[in-house]
Design an enzyme around this catalytic site. Sequence first.
Site, short mmCIF file in Angstrom:
data_model
loop_
_atom_site.label_atom_id
_atom_site.label_comp_id
_atom_site.label_asym_id
_atom_site.label_seq_id
_atom_site.Cartn_x
_atom_site.Cartn_y
_atom_site.Cartn_z
CG HIS A 99 -1.84 -1.27 1.87
ND1 HIS A 99 -0.84 -2.62 2.04
CD2 HIS A 99 -3.08 -1.46 1.34
CE1 HIS A 99 -1.81 -3.20 2.87
NE2 HIS A 99 -3.27 -1.97 2.20
CG ASP A 102 2.34 -0.69 3.24
OD1 ASP A 102 1.17 -0.39 4.55
OD2 ASP A 102 1.39 -1.73 2.09
#
Length: 435
Positions: A99, A102
Site C-alpha cells: 500500500h 506502507d
Amino acid sequence: MTDFFAGLPKIAYEGPDSTNDFSFRHYNPDETVMGKRMEDHLRFAIAYWHSFAWPGGDPFGGQTFQRPWFGDTMDLARLKADVAFEMFDILGAPFFCFHDADVRPEGADFAESTRNLEEIVDYFGQKMETSKTKLLWGTANLFSHRRFMSGAATNPDPDVFAYAGATIKTCMDATHKLGGANYVLWGGREGYETLLNTDLSRESEQAGRMLSMVVDYKHKIGFKGAILIEPKPQEPTKHQYDYDVATVYGFLKRFGLENEVKVNIEQGHAILAGHSFEHELAMASSLGLFGSIDINRNDYQSGWDTDQFPNNVPEMALAFYEVLKAGGFTTGGTNFDAKLRRQSLDPEDLILAHVGGMDACARGLKAAAAMLEDGTLEALRAERYAGWDSDESQKILRGERSLGDLESHVRSAGINPEPRSGRQERLENLVNRFV
Ligand code: XUL
Ligand code: CO
C-alpha cells in the site's frame, strides 16, 4: 547491505528429510507439478505492510517490534526498502505487494504524500533492476488515516471521495510504473457502523462510480493487469459492503463491471464471512471472477482477523485443489497477507514464518495435483451428476421444457426418485490419502 538479517542464510530447497530450519522441505521452485514449475504455480508474494510496517500492536498494547526503520522520514523509508529487498532475496520471493502508506511517510498534504510515494517508487524501480522480485499488486491504504473513518468512496463527504480517487490514481500510477501484475481494492471502511446515520443506496452508487472510474483509468493508462476487489464481511467496519465473493459479483453485475474486475480472495476473510476458503475459491471460479489469493488464516477461536501464516496442510490442499481446477493463476498469485505474532521479535522469526508458509502451500499444491492426477475425486463427482448428461436432462437445462412438461414426464415415465449416498466420508478418506 544492511545488517538486519546478518548471519541468516539464503533459503534453499533441501528436501523433506532436512532438519535445517533455514531450508525449504517442500517448496522447490524448479520442480515441475502438472507440467509447470512450482514457482510459476504458486507465485508467492511478500506483504510489505505486515512484514515491514506493522509495529506488533494489539487492542490492549502498542508496539512490541523495534525495527531500525520505524519513523516518518524518507531516509528511514529507504532503509525499510533496503531490508525488504534483502528479505525478498533471502526467500527467493518472486513477488511483493504494498500500500502507499506502507512504503512512504505521510506528507503534510496530498502533494507531499504523492512526492514521497513517487520517490520510493523510483527507489523500488532501481532495486528491481537487479532483483528477481516483481510487483504482484499495489493498492491504496484508504482505511488507516482519520480522514477515511467514515469510508473512502462511500463517504458522506464528496471531498473524501475526491481525495480517495486522487489517491487511487497515484497508486495505480505507481503500480503501473513498477510493472505490477494487478491492482487491488480492499474496502475496509466501505460499509457502516450504524444504519441510523447511513444511506445505503447513496453509498453503493458512490462505490459503483468509483470502481467505474478505476476501470476507465486502467484503460486510459494501458495498465494490462487485473483490477481485483478483496471481499471481507467486517473488521474494521461493522458491516462491509464487499461481504464475500457472491456479494461482489452482484455489485459488479449491477454496475456492468463483471468482465472488468476479478477478486482477491483471502482465507481469513472467507472464514469471517462464515465460509470455507475453498467455498470462496470455487464460487469465484464458477462466476468467472477468480484472480488472486491472500493466504493468511485466522485463529478459529478468536472470531477476528488474526492474519496468521498458513500451516495447515490439509486446508492448503483443498484450497490449491480449487486453484488448480480454476486453471491456476494468470496475473494472480499467493500473497502472504500474514503477520508475526507480536512476541516473535527476532529477524529470523520473519524468515521462518515465510519458510513455513511457503512449505505448507507447496505441500498443499503437490497434494492437490496428486488428487487431480489420480482423478478418483473428479470421477466420483462426475458420476454423481451423470443423470444430467442425458438428452432429456439437457433439454430441461436449455429451457426447452416447462413445469407442465416435467409433470407429464414424471407421470408417463413413472419417475419415483431413490436418494443416493453423497459418500462424504469415503471422499474425505480419499483426500486424506494425499495430504
Ligand atoms: C485487511 C487486508 C488488507 C488487504 C489489502 O484485512 O486483507 O491488507 O489485503 O488492503
Ligand atoms: Co488481504
